[in-house]
Structure formats: C-alpha cells, structure tokens
Enzyme design. Structure first.
Site, PDB file in Angstrom:
ATOM      1  N   ASN A  91      51.077  12.441  28.750  1.00  0.00           N
ATOM      2  CA  ASN A  91      51.162  11.340  27.924  1.00  0.00           C
ATOM      3  C   ASN A  91      50.145  11.616  26.899  1.00  0.00           C
ATOM      4  O   ASN A  91      48.996  10.431  26.982  1.00  0.00           O
ATOM      5  CB  ASN A  91      51.102   9.942  28.491  1.00  0.00           C
ATOM      6  N   ASP A 302      45.350  11.063  39.779  1.00  0.00           N
ATOM      7  CA  ASP A 302      45.672  10.303  38.713  1.00  0.00           C
ATOM      8  C   ASP A 302      44.227  10.067  37.959  1.00  0.00           C
ATOM      9  O   ASP A 302      44.331   8.865  37.197  1.00  0.00           O
ATOM     10  CB  ASP A 302      46.257   9.086  39.171  1.00  0.00           C
ATOM     11  N   GLY A 321      44.034   2.625  34.480  1.00  0.00           N
ATOM     12  CA  GLY A 321      43.573   3.982  35.137  1.00  0.00           C
ATOM     13  C   GLY A 321      42.080   4.043  35.229  1.00  0.00           C
ATOM     14  O   GLY A 321      41.414   3.313  34.799  1.00  0.00           O
TER      15      GLY A 321
HETATM   16 ZN   LIG Z   1      51.635   7.522  36.729  1.00  0.00          ZN
END
Ligand SMILES: [Zn+2]
Length: 429
Positions: A91, A302, A321
C-alpha cells in the site's frame, strides 16, 4: 575471504538446540561445532544463536511517504530488531501492482540492512475489482500477494485470485480480513470501551466473517490462504478448525494483539489506533493460545510508521498503525516466553522459520543452522533488560505505543549474508 566466528552461544533452530560455535565464511555457514577458529570473533556467551528473524508484514512507505519511513530506514530498524528478511506491503504510492514499481523496490532494497522481499497486489490499485498482473509480479520473485490495508471484499474476486495463484507454485494470497462495510467508519474495537468513549467501533465480526468465507474459498479452490494480523478469538477458532480439516491456511498475529487491549484507547491517544483494532483481554488470551498450539504460524509486526503530524491528529482522523520492528522480539520474549506461554524455540519458530516458509524464502532464511546454509543469523541475549525509548529508534517515525515500557530480551548481533550488520546492539553501517 571474510570470516566470522560466533563463540559460546546456544544454537537454536527447527531441529533443536545445542551449545556450539558457528563459523561463517563468505556469506555461508562453514561449520557448527567446537574448537573452531577464525580471524574475527563475536561473543555469543549466554546468548541464543538463531536463524535471522523474518517479518511477513512491514510497511516501508517507499515509494510515496518517505517522510514516515524509507526502505533503508525500515531495513535498519529491522536489522536492529533481529530480522534478516522483511516482506514489504503493497500500500505504497503508487501501489505494488505493477512490475516496474516492484522492480524499483527490489532494486532499492538490494543493499539494505536486511533482505527486502516485495509483496504484490492482488488487485489493481488495491481496489478489489480487477486482478493485478500476478504472473508478471511472480516472475520478479513475488510470492506473497495481498491488498493489505484493504480487504478483498468481493468473494468472486477473491476466488478468482485464489484460482489464479494455483498456477504460481509457492504463491500465497494473504488477506487483510476486515469486511469493509462492517468495519467502515470505525476507529477502535466495537465493545464496552468504544461505547464508553463514544468512538465508533469495528466489530470482531468484520474479521471473522471474512476468515470464515476465505476458509471456504480455500476449500473450494485448494489454494493457499494466509490471514494477516489475526486479532479475534473467533478468527483463531476458525483457523484452528480449518487446520484440523487439513485446509491450506496459515495465520499471523501482531505483537500489539497480544501485548495491548482496547482499554489502551481510553485516553484517546491515536498511538493506539490500528487496523484491525486492539481487542479485548479474552481476544488477547485467544491469540496467545493460538500461538501456543500452532494455530497461528507466525508473529508479524505490521510495522506501520507515520510522520508525527499525522499521529497528532484527533483519534478519529489519525491514520491507523504503529511501529513494531524494534520491539517485536522483546515483546514476544517478555509477554509469551518469560511467563511460560511459549518456549524459546516456539517463539523463534513463529518469528523465523515458519514465516520464512510462508513467504517462500526458506532456501535462505529461517535456518537450519548448518554448514552450507546462507549465513542469515541473529544472536539474542534473552536476559538483557531495557526500556523502550522512542527517540532512540532507527525508524524515521516515532509512533511506538511502547515508549517507557520495560522489556526483557534484546538483539545483540545480526548477521546478513555473512556480514555483521548489527554488533552489540549497534548498526555497523
Ligand atoms: Zn493489514
């Protein structure tokens, strides 16, 4: 000729553990044993010598958001965290849905401080509609296909991607399992805390309906499915049952989903905002149980850096995040190994050889530690106590939720292709 001897450590890999020295020569493990000698030695006394850690899930932000992180700064953070390989999520801006973008990421990562493995998008623009050129990306070495950050909501598109992946040996389709319509508009876990705080929630069912659906699609197509950042007890139960049936599914969990709960959001600090969100204490228990019984194959960070101004916005406007690369190992040791939920070897399985297998890089990462194998290693001092200082992280961003937290266990040395890129906790370049 370059030569390096790791002296006095306990070698731990998938085959077991033994006290031995490890001789590295010209990028390869030359010998494992005693009474070895070399021009240069690194002390590993009291330490675990393990295969380098492998992170299936990092956001390196390049191209497009180099203010938050770059391939170089992210790889440096990874090396300091004991990782010798990371899988970069797609992304970025532009997204990794095109051979030229993937090629440039691989080129930028070629001399980084860890191996940068590129994922590729499942769909063009991560829009969930039309398949990306998966075959072209596969030809460049991509094995993990994902629209991470976005869920492939349309079951027919997911089925088509799974069917296509069957023609690409070793490829895996990795799902960000959050149904967009159920989770949309939510900023934290939907439950008692979201009600009390008046913050719109993302229900656990947003995850479990997609996990249940994709398990059925794995059964229908026979294709491998990997579930990214599993966060709920219901999803753990579904994956456990799917594995019992012999279906080709794997799963990962992020440290924040076993180290933090939704209660952390009580102060409206967006540092705790993440997708999928921090869940309840019983979900945390289920994640730990899933790691202990092998339902969850891997611990993946992550790692999601954000520039400071982005994370200083109000909770409902801040991007989701948090950082993870430099704290993942210590959180695993402190939260899971020290209390006895996992053995050291189980922890390393989840952090190294199991993710290496899922990512299709087990030829060079994840061990075993034996002569002839690529010298990608990390040396861990399991007893070292330290406190997380957000200002001393190698990442460009500062959005760690663990600032001030006392942890046990630290990376001492990291060896990438035979080169000591971290010595005594300090990067060498
Ligand atoms: Zn994700």
């Amino acid at each position: 000729m370059s030569e390096l001897l790791l002296v006095g450590g306990t070698v731990v890999d998938a085959s077991g553990e033994r006290v031995a020295d490890v001789l590295v020569r010209d990028g390869v493990i030359a010998a494992v044993g005693t009474r070895l000698s070399a021009a240069r030695t690194l002390d590993a006394g009291g330490c675990v010598v393990a295969p380098g850690l492998v992170d299936l899930h990092v956001h390196l932000r390049e191209p497009g958001d180099e203010e938050a992180e770059t391939i170089d700064s992210g790889a440096r953070a990874a090396a300091l965290g004991g990782f010798t390989a990371v899988v970069a999520m797609p992304n970025t801006t532009p997204p990794l849905d095109d051979a030229s973008v993937v090629s440039s990421v691989l080129a930028r990562g070629a001399d980084a401080m860890c191996e940068v493995v590129s994922s590729g998008c499942i769909t063009k623009g991560r829009e969930g509609k039309e398949l990306a050129p998966m075959g072209e990306l596969y030809a460049l070495g991509v094995r993990v296909f994902t629209d991470d950050g976005a869920c492939v909501d349309d079951p027919a598109v997911m089925r088509h991607a799974l069917e296509y992946s069957m023609s690409l040996p070793g490829a895996v389709v990795a799902q960000h399992a959050e149904d967009s319509s159920l989770a949309g508009g939510g900023h934290m876990h939907e439950g008692a805390w979201s009600s009390r705080l008046g913050i719109p929630g993302r229900p656990a069912e947003a995850e479990s309906v997609i996990v249940a659906r994709d398990i059925q699609l794995a059964a229908l197509t026979g294709a491998r499915v990997h579930f990214l950042h599993v966060s709920t007890a219901a999803a753990v139960d579904l994956v456990r049952e799917a594995k019992r049936r012999g279906l080709p599914v794997t799963a990962e969990a992020a440290p924040h989903h076993f180290a933090l709960t939704d209660e952390c959001c009580a102060g409206f600090d967006p540092i705790y905002k993440v997708h999928p969100p921090l869940r309840t204490a019983s979900d945390v228990d289920a994640i730990k149980a899933g790691l202990a019984d092998g339902t969850i194959d891997a611990i993946a960070t992550d790692h999601a850096p954000h520039a400071p101004e982005a994370k200083e916005r109000p909770f409902d406007q801040a991007p989701p995040g948090m950082l993870g690369l430099e704290t993942a190992l210590a959180l695993t040791l402190t939260e899971l190994v020290e209390p006895g939920a996992l053995t050291m070897r189980q922890a390393l399985a989840a952090l190294s050889w199991q993710p290496a297998l899922i990512a299709g890089i087990a030829d060079r990462h994840g061990g075993p530690i034996e002569a002839g194998r690529a010298a990608n290693l990390c040396v861990i001092d399991p007893a070292a106590a330290w406190e997380v200082d957000a200002n001393r992280l190698a990442s460009r961003a500062r959005n760690t939720p663990y600032a001030g937290r006392k942890l046990t266990g630290k990376v001492r040395h990291t060896i990438l292709r035979g080169e000591a890129v971290v010595i005594d906790g300090t990067a060498t370049r």
